[in-house]
Design a protein around this motif. Structure first.
Motif, PDB file in Angstrom:
ATOM      1  N   THR A 128      88.711  53.211  60.519  1.00 51.59           N
ATOM      2  CA  THR A 128      88.485  53.075  61.958  1.00 51.59           C
ATOM      3  C   THR A 128      88.399  51.606  62.342  1.00 51.59           C
ATOM      4  O   THR A 128      88.999  51.164  63.319  1.00 51.59           O
ATOM      5  N   ALA A 129      87.660  50.838  61.523  1.00 54.11           N
ATOM      6  CA  ALA A 129      87.526  49.411  61.800  1.00 54.11           C
ATOM      7  C   ALA A 129      88.845  48.678  61.579  1.00 54.11           C
ATOM      8  O   ALA A 129      89.011  47.549  62.025  1.00 54.11           O
ATOM      9  N   LEU A 130      89.788  49.322  60.882  1.00 61.90           N
ATOM     10  CA  LEU A 130      91.116  48.732  60.708  1.00 61.90           C
ATOM     11  C   LEU A 130      92.072  49.219  61.800  1.00 61.90           C
ATOM     12  O   LEU A 130      93.281  49.058  61.707  1.00 61.90           O
ATOM     13  N   GLY A 131      91.515  49.861  62.831  1.00 63.38           N
ATOM     14  CA  GLY A 131      92.332  50.235  63.984  1.00 63.38           C
ATOM     15  C   GLY A 131      93.036  51.572  63.850  1.00 63.38           C
ATOM     16  O   GLY A 131      93.957  51.868  64.606  1.00 63.38           O
ATOM     17  N   VAL A 132      92.614  52.402  62.893  1.00 65.90           N
ATOM     18  CA  VAL A 132      93.255  53.702  62.720  1.00 65.90           C
ATOM     19  C   VAL A 132      92.437  54.769  63.446  1.00 65.90           C
ATOM     20  O   VAL A 132      91.221  54.833  63.270  1.00 65.90           O
ATOM     21  N   ASP A 133      93.106  55.570  64.272  1.00 67.54           N
ATOM     22  CA  ASP A 133      92.439  56.719  64.872  1.00 67.54           C
ATOM     23  C   ASP A 133      92.450  57.823  63.820  1.00 67.54           C
ATOM     24  O   ASP A 133      93.411  58.569  63.678  1.00 67.54           O
ATOM     25  N   LEU A 157      81.918  47.439  55.441  1.00 68.79           N
ATOM     26  CA  LEU A 157      80.946  48.514  55.578  1.00 68.79           C
ATOM     27  C   LEU A 157      80.479  49.007  54.231  1.00 68.79           C
ATOM     28  O   LEU A 157      80.895  48.526  53.183  1.00 68.79           O
ATOM     29  N   GLY A 170      88.387  54.575  53.278  1.00 66.43           N
ATOM     30  CA  GLY A 170      87.273  55.357  53.816  1.00 66.43           C
ATOM     31  C   GLY A 170      87.419  55.511  55.320  1.00 66.43           C
ATOM     32  O   GLY A 170      88.033  54.673  55.971  1.00 66.43           O
ATOM     33  N   ASP A 171      86.829  56.566  55.877  1.00 67.69           N
ATOM     34  CA  ASP A 171      86.999  56.861  57.297  1.00 67.69           C
ATOM     35  C   ASP A 171      86.507  55.733  58.196  1.00 67.69           C
ATOM     36  O   ASP A 171      87.191  55.318  59.126  1.00 67.69           O
ATOM     37  N   GLU A 172      85.296  55.246  57.907  1.00 68.19           N
ATOM     38  CA  GLU A 172      84.717  54.225  58.779  1.00 68.19           C
ATOM     39  C   GLU A 172      85.504  52.922  58.686  1.00 68.19           C
ATOM     40  O   GLU A 172      85.804  52.287  59.688  1.00 68.19           O
ATOM     41  N   SER A 173      85.836  52.529  57.469  1.00 67.08           N
ATOM     42  CA  SER A 173      86.607  51.292  57.306  1.00 67.08           C
ATOM     43  C   SER A 173      87.986  51.429  57.944  1.00 67.08           C
ATOM     44  O   SER A 173      88.484  50.478  58.554  1.00 67.08           O
ATOM     45  N   ASP A 206      81.035  51.851  52.833  1.00 63.69           N
ATOM     46  CA  ASP A 206      81.849  52.784  52.048  1.00 63.69           C
ATOM     47  C   ASP A 206      82.496  52.095  50.851  1.00 63.69           C
ATOM     48  O   ASP A 206      83.268  52.698  50.111  1.00 63.69           O
ATOM     49  N   ALA A 243      90.593  46.503  66.814  1.00 63.03           N
ATOM     50  CA  ALA A 243      90.535  46.070  65.409  1.00 63.03           C
ATOM     51  C   ALA A 243      91.193  44.703  65.208  1.00 63.03           C
ATOM     52  O   ALA A 243      90.989  44.071  64.174  1.00 63.03           O
ATOM     53  N   ARG A 266      84.821  70.261  63.292  1.00 57.62           N
ATOM     54  CA  ARG A 266      83.618  70.566  64.034  1.00 57.62           C
ATOM     55  C   ARG A 266      83.490  69.509  65.118  1.00 57.62           C
ATOM     56  O   ARG A 266      83.517  68.321  64.823  1.00 57.62           O
ATOM     57  N   ARG A 267      83.407  69.954  66.342  1.00 59.90           N
ATOM     58  CA  ARG A 267      83.356  69.038  67.482  1.00 59.90           C
ATOM     59  C   ARG A 267      84.467  67.992  67.423  1.00 59.90           C
ATOM     60  O   ARG A 267      84.234  66.797  67.612  1.00 59.90           O
ATOM     61  N   ALA A 299      92.383  51.507  69.769  1.00 58.53           N
ATOM     62  CA  ALA A 299      91.747  51.313  68.465  1.00 58.53           C
ATOM     63  C   ALA A 299      92.341  50.099  67.759  1.00 58.53           C
ATOM     64  O   ALA A 299      91.633  49.299  67.158  1.00 58.53           O
ATOM     65  N   ARG A 300      93.651  49.966  67.846  1.00 58.86           N
ATOM     66  CA  ARG A 300      94.295  48.843  67.163  1.00 58.86           C
ATOM     67  C   ARG A 300      93.946  47.520  67.813  1.00 58.86           C
ATOM     68  O   ARG A 300      93.679  46.532  67.133  1.00 58.86           O
ATOM     69  N   GLN A 348      92.422  40.352  58.873  1.00 56.54           N
ATOM     70  CA  GLN A 348      92.592  40.906  60.224  1.00 56.54           C
ATOM     71  C   GLN A 348      92.643  39.797  61.268  1.00 56.54           C
ATOM     72  O   GLN A 348      92.960  40.054  62.416  1.00 56.54           O
TER      73      GLN A 348
END
Lengths: 298, 323
Positions: B215-220, A81, B210-213, A83, A74, B128-129, A70-71, A155
């Motif tokens: 994720t895009a910043l490399g966070v699981d 996005l 936010g969750d999606e952002s 959000d 990124a 959930r899932r 993931a990292r 980034q």
């Protein structure tokens, strides 16, 4: 860095969202992703910034993004996005931009000179400096989007993914933001609702409809009256203004309920009319010039 | 802390306290002249103050990370059900543990087990899932909390008046029963989890976007949420087990720190720990001095003292207007 999406299939809760999607953005290209609501644009973006694992197919940003951590992914791909900055109460603008350095550090990593440089550069480039110490919540819409773009640039990405970044901005703020994006020189995949803005920003457009690529290529080639009618449901033409700006001119009357107009009734290939059938893959859907969608965006 | 140790039912001069503590900690200096004083300071007051500090730190850190991982400013160990789980465990032992004079130890173990059970339930029901959505987690926590609260209320009906008094005191929290032999475990857990959680500071910051952002910043995001929830449950369970259910600290202290020095977790977590520790030491000091020689439960004072200050800070802060 080049982005390649190769025969991508995505399924959510057993519902197919994307089918057989191919697209490509060469290094430095700005590719616009357009299509009506629910056509799968944001889903496609999620696959690109490694948030949604595809059922089949590959997204490559240099390498297969799901083969990267993931990292690592990124560090190549940054996203702005919808959000809208999340709930960042208590973080200053500079701290939000500095979030862009997260993928460059492990658990024990500390901020170094390279981080400060990247953050400062992003702040300068996006004109965020005048409000660098303010609270995000106190900024105008245009200022917020510039902060989020600065975060993405911090980034040091090789691919930018943008989801409706001009939403809710006044017209001047929109143009300023688009100019900033263009000036970065970073390969970009952008979802845009406004077709005029898409035409203004992008080198190429990819039209997504019901989860499949309908057509792709240069703006004027793609936004034909037939595509505007069959995909977007509007009567419109596209023209190049003498000053070089491409405009979409919308007709005065709405389309009849059956979606037909008098002119150009069959200009888009057969694939478009039944795009919701599972066989309408991008590879087989000819656009106005009879080229395959994949070939159109080189 | 030295001052806090010196004040109580019997006041001990600060200088004497310093001498006694120094003597025990370093083994140097003159031995305490008065054995009774030594007993009070070293065997009763000191562990009590140290425990108050640890509990305050633990609750504040736990509240801070919970608020972030469930994206909800109201989250704390109480809202996520951990406290009610611990309460049920303790109340069961107090009520049905028979005439065990050493109920303190039994209740602690049961409280820890209860908090872990609540944590596991929230963890299991909140996903959930494999995906843990923030809202689902909070609602699962609230629901689990209500179930445990209902069970606790039922058990209380079976209790004798004397047991009921113990139960009430426990539910409002106290560090009066602090003993030296509890401290090593609590110290290790509080320090280790706080340190570990602070290491995740940068990722927790990204989660604010936010969750999606994130994720895009490399966070699981899912893994981060799981790890932080487990650590927070462990931390909360440990401190509640030895202090009872003390409310408000986990909710208020993190917000206090955010409003004053900002939300960057790399500062937020250590400072919340520090402020939580200081606050609970002060509250404990008041709890045993306001109504000498009686003691008030901590839970009454934490809110009574903290809420007005917190409200004042809320009104003063302009950043909250727009969100």
């Amino acid at each position: 860095m080049k982005l390649t999406v190769d025969r991508l299939h995505i399924t959510l809760d057993r519902t197919p969202i994307l089918r057989e999607v191919n697209l490509e953005a060469r290094k430095g290209d700005i590719v616009g992703l357009v299509g009506p609501n629910g056509s799968g644009k944001s889903t496609l973006l999620r696959a690109v910034y490694r948030s949604l694992r595809p059922a089949d197919g590959v997204v490559r940003v240099g390498d297969d993004v799901w083969a990267l951590s993931a990292r690592a992914a990124a560090r190549r791909t940054a996203a702005v996005l919808q959000d809208g900055g999340g709930n960042t109460t208590g973080l200053t603008v500079t701290e939000i931009v500095a979030l862009g350095r997260a993928p460059h550090h492990g658990l024990l990593g500390r901020d170094g000179a390279a981080d400060h440089r990247a953050v400062q550069e992003a702040i300068d480039r996006c004109g965020v400096l005048p409000f660098a110490d303010r609270d995000f919540a106190s900024l105008s819409g245009g200022e917020r989007q510039r902060v989020l773009l600065a975060r993405a640039l911090a980034q040091r990405p090789q691919l930018l993914v943008l989801d409706e970044v001009t939403n809710h901005l006044d017209i001047r703020a929109r143009f300023e933001l688009l100019d900033l994006i263009r000036a970065t020189g970073v390969t970009t995949l952008a979802v845009l609702h406004d077709l005029d803005l898409a035409a203004r920003l992008c080198d190429h457009l990819v039209v997504l409809h019901k989860g499949a690529v309908i057509t792709a290529g240069l703006v004027l080639k793609v936004l034909t009256p037939a595509v505007l009618r069959d995909v977007f449901g509007v009567r419109a033409t596209t023209e190049r203004h003498p000053d070089g700006v491409i405009r979409v001119v919308y007709g005065a009357q709405p389309l009849a309920d059956d979606g037909t107009t008098d002119a150009d009734s069959t200009a888009v290939g057969d694939g478009t009319a039944d795009a919701d059938s599972t066989t309408a893959g991008a590879d087989t859907t000819p656009d106005g010039d009879g080229r395959s969608a994949e070939g159109a965006v080189r | 802390m030295i001052v806090a140790i010196s004040i109580g039912a019997v006041d001990v001069p600060v200088g004497d306290v310093w001498g006694i503590v120094l003597h025990h900690v370093t083994g140097t200096g003159p031995a305490p002249a008065d054995p009774a004083l030594d007993q009070i300071v070293w065997n009763f007051r000191t562990p009590r103050v140290v425990l108050a500090a640890l509990v305050g730190a633990g609750l504040a850190v736990s509240g801070a990370v919970l608020q972030t991982v469930v994206s909800n400013p109201l989250a704390d160990p109480v809202v996520l059900g951990f406290s009610y789980g611990a309460t049920l465990g303790a109340v069961l032992v107090i009520t049905f543990g028979g005439g065990m004079a050493l109920a303190g130890i039994g209740a602690s173990a049961a409280a820890f087990a209860g908090a872990m059970a609540a944590g596991a339930l929230v963890f299991a029901l909140g996903q959930r899932r494999g995906r843990m959505a923030p809202t689902r987690l909070v609602l699962a926590g609230v629901a689990v909390g209500y179930v445990f609260l209902a069970a606790t209320s039922y058990v209380q009906l079976q209790a004798t008046p004397n047991e009921l008094r113990t139960v009430t005191f426990w539910m409002l929290g106290s560090v009066a029963g602090a003993q030296w032999d509890q401290l090593p475990t609590v110290t290790v857990v509080v320090l280790a989890t706080t340190a570990l959680l602070s290491l995740f500071g940068r990722r927790l910051n990204a989660l604010l976007a936010g969750d999606e952002s994130a994720t895009a910043l490399g966070v699981d995001v899912n893994r981060l949420r799981a790890v932080v929830l487990v650590l927070a449950a462990l931390l909360t369970g440990t401190v509640i087990a030895v202090s009872g259910s003390i409310g408000f600290v986990g909710l208020m202290i993190p917000h206090l720190v955010r409003l004053t020095i900002g939300a960057d977790h790399r500062r937020l977590l250590p400072l919340s720990a520090l402020l939580g520790a200081v606050y609970l030491v002060l509250v404990d000091l008041l709890s045993r001095t306001l109504d000498r020689p009686n003691e008030l439960p901590l839970g009454i004072l934490t809110a009574l003292l903290g809420a007005p200050f917190f409200l004042w800070l809320l009104r003063r802060n302009k950043g909250l207007d727009s969100v």
